[in-house]
Every structure is written in structure tokens, then in C-alpha cells.
Scaffold this motif. Structure first.
Motif, PDB file in Angstrom:
ATOM      1  N   TYR A 175      12.933 -43.839  28.265  1.00 36.87           N
ATOM      2  CA  TYR A 175      12.887 -45.020  27.395  1.00 36.87           C
ATOM      3  C   TYR A 175      11.461 -45.246  26.890  1.00 36.87           C
ATOM      4  O   TYR A 175      11.244 -45.506  25.708  1.00 36.87           O
ATOM      5  CB  TYR A 175      13.389 -46.242  28.154  1.00 36.87           C
ATOM      6  N   LYS A 176      10.504 -45.135  27.787  1.00 43.16           N
ATOM      7  CA  LYS A 176       9.096 -45.349  27.432  1.00 43.16           C
ATOM      8  C   LYS A 176       8.634 -44.327  26.396  1.00 43.16           C
ATOM      9  O   LYS A 176       7.979 -44.677  25.415  1.00 43.16           O
ATOM     10  CB  LYS A 176       8.230 -45.269  28.692  1.00 43.16           C
ATOM     11  N   VAL A 177       8.976 -43.063  26.596  1.00 45.01           N
ATOM     12  CA  VAL A 177       8.510 -41.989  25.733  1.00 45.01           C
ATOM     13  C   VAL A 177       9.252 -41.962  24.391  1.00 45.01           C
ATOM     14  O   VAL A 177       8.651 -41.718  23.350  1.00 45.01           O
ATOM     15  CB  VAL A 177       8.652 -40.625  26.454  1.00 45.01           C
ATOM     16  N   LEU A 178      10.549 -42.229  24.423  1.00 49.05           N
ATOM     17  CA  LEU A 178      11.377 -42.045  23.229  1.00 49.05           C
ATOM     18  C   LEU A 178      11.491 -43.263  22.321  1.00 49.05           C
ATOM     19  O   LEU A 178      12.115 -43.186  21.270  1.00 49.05           O
ATOM     20  CB  LEU A 178      12.779 -41.581  23.642  1.00 49.05           C
ATOM     21  N   THR A 179      10.904 -44.388  22.727  1.00 50.39           N
ATOM     22  CA  THR A 179      10.930 -45.560  21.843  1.00 50.39           C
ATOM     23  C   THR A 179       9.513 -45.858  21.356  1.00 50.39           C
ATOM     24  O   THR A 179       8.533 -45.584  22.043  1.00 50.39           O
ATOM     25  CB  THR A 179      11.474 -46.819  22.552  1.00 50.39           C
ATOM     26  N   ASP A 180       9.442 -46.424  20.192  1.00 52.51           N
ATOM     27  CA  ASP A 180       8.163 -46.833  19.623  1.00 52.51           C
ATOM     28  C   ASP A 180       7.772 -48.152  20.289  1.00 52.51           C
ATOM     29  O   ASP A 180       8.250 -49.223  19.900  1.00 52.51           O
ATOM     30  CB  ASP A 180       8.310 -46.982  18.104  1.00 52.51           C
ATOM     31  N   GLN A 181       6.921 -48.066  21.290  1.00 55.42           N
ATOM     32  CA  GLN A 181       6.568 -49.242  22.088  1.00 55.42           C
ATOM     33  C   GLN A 181       5.848 -50.303  21.268  1.00 55.42           C
ATOM     34  O   GLN A 181       6.046 -51.500  21.481  1.00 55.42           O
ATOM     35  CB  GLN A 181       5.710 -48.829  23.295  1.00 55.42           C
ATOM     36  N   LYS A 182       5.023 -49.862  20.319  1.00 52.69           N
ATOM     37  CA  LYS A 182       4.307 -50.817  19.480  1.00 52.69           C
ATOM     38  C   LYS A 182       5.305 -51.637  18.651  1.00 52.69           C
ATOM     39  O   LYS A 182       5.205 -52.859  18.569  1.00 52.69           O
ATOM     40  CB  LYS A 182       3.338 -50.068  18.560  1.00 52.69           C
ATOM     41  N   LYS A 183       6.283 -50.956  18.077  1.00 50.14           N
ATOM     42  CA  LYS A 183       7.306 -51.622  17.264  1.00 50.14           C
ATOM     43  C   LYS A 183       8.147 -52.563  18.140  1.00 50.14           C
ATOM     44  O   LYS A 183       8.473 -53.672  17.728  1.00 50.14           O
ATOM     45  CB  LYS A 183       8.191 -50.562  16.600  1.00 50.14           C
ATOM     46  N   MET A 184       8.499 -52.114  19.362  1.00 50.95           N
ATOM     47  CA  MET A 184       9.286 -52.951  20.267  1.00 50.95           C
ATOM     48  C   MET A 184       8.536 -54.234  20.625  1.00 50.95           C
ATOM     49  O   MET A 184       9.130 -55.307  20.673  1.00 50.95           O
ATOM     50  CB  MET A 184       9.642 -52.185  21.552  1.00 50.95           C
ATOM     51  N   LYS A 185       7.233 -54.125  20.867  1.00 50.84           N
ATOM     52  CA  LYS A 185       6.438 -55.311  21.181  1.00 50.84           C
ATOM     53  C   LYS A 185       6.389 -56.269  19.996  1.00 50.84           C
ATOM     54  O   LYS A 185       6.464 -57.484  20.176  1.00 50.84           O
ATOM     55  CB  LYS A 185       5.030 -54.922  21.619  1.00 50.84           C
ATOM     56  N   GLU A 186       6.276 -55.709  18.794  1.00 45.82           N
ATOM     57  CA  GLU A 186       6.273 -56.552  17.592  1.00 45.82           C
ATOM     58  C   GLU A 186       7.604 -57.294  17.466  1.00 45.82           C
ATOM     59  O   GLU A 186       7.619 -58.495  17.154  1.00 45.82           O
ATOM     60  CB  GLU A 186       6.054 -55.690  16.339  1.00 45.82           C
ATOM     61  N   ILE A 187       8.693 -56.594  17.710  1.00 44.85           N
ATOM     62  CA  ILE A 187      10.015 -57.216  17.612  1.00 44.85           C
ATOM     63  C   ILE A 187      10.167 -58.324  18.652  1.00 44.85           C
ATOM     64  O   ILE A 187      10.662 -59.413  18.351  1.00 44.85           O
ATOM     65  CB  ILE A 187      11.133 -56.159  17.758  1.00 44.85           C
ATOM     66  N   LYS A 188       9.734 -58.063  19.891  1.00 46.01           N
ATOM     67  CA  LYS A 188       9.830 -59.075  20.947  1.00 46.01           C
ATOM     68  C   LYS A 188       8.997 -60.311  20.609  1.00 46.01           C
ATOM     69  O   LYS A 188       9.435 -61.436  20.839  1.00 46.01           O
ATOM     70  CB  LYS A 188       9.390 -58.486  22.293  1.00 46.01           C
ATOM     71  N   GLU A 189       7.803 -60.099  20.067  1.00 39.57           N
ATOM     72  CA  GLU A 189       6.957 -61.229  19.682  1.00 39.57           C
ATOM     73  C   GLU A 189       7.618 -62.041  18.568  1.00 39.57           C
ATOM     74  O   GLU A 189       7.617 -63.266  18.599  1.00 39.57           O
ATOM     75  CB  GLU A 189       5.575 -60.743  19.238  1.00 39.57           C
ATOM     76  N   LYS A 190       8.198 -61.330  17.605  1.00 39.48           N
ATOM     77  CA  LYS A 190       8.863 -62.024  16.501  1.00 39.48           C
ATOM     78  C   LYS A 190      10.071 -62.799  17.015  1.00 39.48           C
ATOM     79  O   LYS A 190      10.351 -63.907  16.559  1.00 39.48           O
ATOM     80  CB  LYS A 190       9.274 -61.028  15.429  1.00 39.48           C
ATOM     81  N   GLN A 191      10.807 -62.223  17.979  1.00 40.77           N
ATOM     82  CA  GLN A 191      11.961 -62.907  18.575  1.00 40.77           C
ATOM     83  C   GLN A 191      11.521 -64.202  19.260  1.00 40.77           C
ATOM     84  O   GLN A 191      12.189 -65.221  19.133  1.00 40.77           O
ATOM     85  CB  GLN A 191      12.679 -62.004  19.588  1.00 40.77           C
ATOM     86  N   LYS A 192      10.408 -64.144  19.986  1.00 41.16           N
ATOM     87  CA  LYS A 192       9.892 -65.348  20.645  1.00 41.16           C
ATOM     88  C   LYS A 192       9.527 -66.419  19.613  1.00 41.16           C
ATOM     89  O   LYS A 192       9.831 -67.594  19.787  1.00 41.16           O
ATOM     90  CB  LYS A 192       8.661 -65.014  21.496  1.00 41.16           C
ATOM     91  N   GLU A 193       8.878 -65.963  18.556  1.00 39.79           N
ATOM     92  CA  GLU A 193       8.474 -66.892  17.497  1.00 39.79           C
ATOM     93  C   GLU A 193       9.710 -67.516  16.829  1.00 39.79           C
ATOM     94  O   GLU A 193       9.759 -68.729  16.617  1.00 39.79           O
ATOM     95  CB  GLU A 193       7.646 -66.145  16.453  1.00 39.79           C
ATOM     96  N   LEU A 194      10.695 -66.699  16.521  1.00 44.99           N
ATOM     97  CA  LEU A 194      11.916 -67.200  15.894  1.00 44.99           C
ATOM     98  C   LEU A 194      12.655 -68.164  16.814  1.00 44.99           C
ATOM     99  O   LEU A 194      13.184 -69.176  16.364  1.00 44.99           O
ATOM    100  CB  LEU A 194      12.827 -66.042  15.496  1.00 44.99           C
ATOM    101  N   SER A 195      12.682 -67.842  18.076  1.00 41.26           N
ATOM    102  CA  SER A 195      13.349 -68.700  19.052  1.00 41.26           C
ATOM    103  C   SER A 195      12.688 -70.078  19.089  1.00 41.26           C
ATOM    104  O   SER A 195      13.372 -71.112  19.124  1.00 41.26           O
ATOM    105  CB  SER A 195      13.305 -68.038  20.429  1.00 41.26           C
ATOM    106  N   ALA A 196      11.371 -70.096  19.068  1.00 44.42           N
ATOM    107  CA  ALA A 196      10.643 -71.376  19.064  1.00 44.42           C
ATOM    108  C   ALA A 196      10.918 -72.147  17.774  1.00 44.42           C
ATOM    109  O   ALA A 196      11.116 -73.366  17.802  1.00 44.42           O
ATOM    110  CB  ALA A 196       9.153 -71.119  19.220  1.00 44.42           C
ATOM    111  N   ARG A 197      10.961 -71.433  16.653  1.00 46.12           N
ATOM    112  CA  ARG A 197      11.231 -72.094  15.370  1.00 46.12           C
ATOM    113  C   ARG A 197      12.663 -72.635  15.318  1.00 46.12           C
ATOM    114  O   ARG A 197      12.900 -73.682  14.717  1.00 46.12           O
ATOM    115  CB  ARG A 197      10.968 -71.128  14.214  1.00 46.12           C
ATOM    116  N   ILE A 198      13.593 -71.938  15.935  1.00 44.43           N
ATOM    117  CA  ILE A 198      14.976 -72.433  15.985  1.00 44.43           C
ATOM    118  C   ILE A 198      15.030 -73.740  16.766  1.00 44.43           C
ATOM    119  O   ILE A 198      15.705 -74.694  16.363  1.00 44.43           O
ATOM    120  CB  ILE A 198      15.917 -71.359  16.588  1.00 44.43           C
ATOM    121  N   LYS A 199      14.315 -73.798  17.877  1.00 45.93           N
ATOM    122  CA  LYS A 199      14.287 -75.030  18.672  1.00 45.93           C
ATOM    123  C   LYS A 199      13.702 -76.196  17.877  1.00 45.93           C
ATOM    124  O   LYS A 199      14.142 -77.329  18.009  1.00 45.93           O
ATOM    125  CB  LYS A 199      13.480 -74.817  19.957  1.00 45.93           C
TER     126      LYS A 199
END
Length: 150
Positions: free
Chosen positions: A32-56
Motif C-alpha cells: 500500500y505504501k509503495v503503490l499509492t501516491d502518498q503525497k496525493k493521499m495526504k492532500e486528499i485527507k487534508e481536503k476531507q478534513k477541511e470539507l468536513s469542518a466546512r460542512i459543520k
């Protein structure tokens, strides 16, 4: 080699399933670590957190909430696409390993690896190789994900 593994399972089923669980979980986590773009995954997780806060923040505005939820769904789909590659690559080998483990523990006539003394509904009085594997792999997965910073 097959006899050695059978002897290992017979010698101590608990230790053998712990070793198998660790090795399999390590390989899957590393893949999983090698075959996924970790930088992109971190960006997506950060955006999800931001969106979640904005939804609240926008609970009173149904239209804005709908837009944010749509964007969140798109992020989830993007995340799913990134994690699909390692899953597809490891799926067949993992199935083969599980078939092999099942045959090995059946041939060794190992019953419950973990016993809890009382008979519980649906579970019985202990854990066979599969439930033991699941328990230990969950523990190892948590540890290895922290080590690999996933």
C-alpha cells in the motif's frame, strides 16, 4: 519446506498464526505504501478534513451543504481510485495464501488457537486460525500504519 511449516504450526499454533499475521500484514501495508501516491493521499485527507469542518459550519444552509457533500464524494472517489491499485495487485496472492493457510491448519488438525473458556453465541468457545489471524492482523495493521506513517 511444507513439512517444516506443518511442524511449526503443530509446535505452537498461536505463535505460528502471530508470525503469519505479521508477515502478511507487513507485506500488504508495504505494498500500500509503495503503490499509492502518498503525497496525493495526504492532500486528499487534508481536503476531507477541511470539507468536513466546512460542512459543520454550514449546517443551516442546505444548498451549501449539498455542494460540500458533492465535493467530499468526489474526493472519496479519488481516494478510492488511488487505493484500488494495491488492492488489485495483492488480491490474488492473498487469496492463495489464505487457501494455503486454511489447508495447513486443517491438515495439522488445529482447533481453537485462542480459547476464552465460555461458549459465546455465534463465536463458540474460542478462535480458530481465521479469527485469530483477523485479531492479530488488526493489531499489526495499526502498529505498522503508524510506523509507515500512513
Amino acid at each position: 519446506m511444507v513439512q517444516f511449516i506443518t511442524d511449526f504450526v503443530l509446535w505452537n499454533p498461536l505463535i505460528s498464526i502471530v508470525v503469519f499475521s505479521f508477515v502478511i500484514t507487513f507485506v500488504l501495508t508495504f505494498a500500500y505504501k509503495v503503490l499509492t501516491d502518498q503525497k496525493k493521499m495526504k492532500e486528499i485527507k487534508e481536503k476531507q478534513k477541511e470539507l468536513s469542518a466546512r460542512i459543520k459550519e454550514n449546517r443551516d444552509n442546505p444548498q451549501k451543504m449539498s455542494e460540500l457533500q458533492k465535493e467530499m464524494l468526489q474526493n472519496s472517489a479519488q481516494s478510492m481510485r488511488l487505493t484500488l491499485k494495491p488492492m488489485l495487485i495483492t488480491f490474488i496472492p492473498v487469496i492463495l495464501v489464505f487457501i494455503w493457510l486454511s489447508n495447513t491448519y486443517k491438515n495439522a488438525e488445529v482447533g481453537n488457537i485462542i480459547s476464552w473458556g465460555a461458549s459465546l453465541p455465534l463465536i463458540g468457545n474460542g478462535a480458530g486460525w481465521l479469527l485469530s489471524y483477523v485479531i492479530f492482523s488488526l493489531i499489526f495493521s495499526i502498529i505498522l500504519r503508524r510506523i509507515f506513517k500512513l
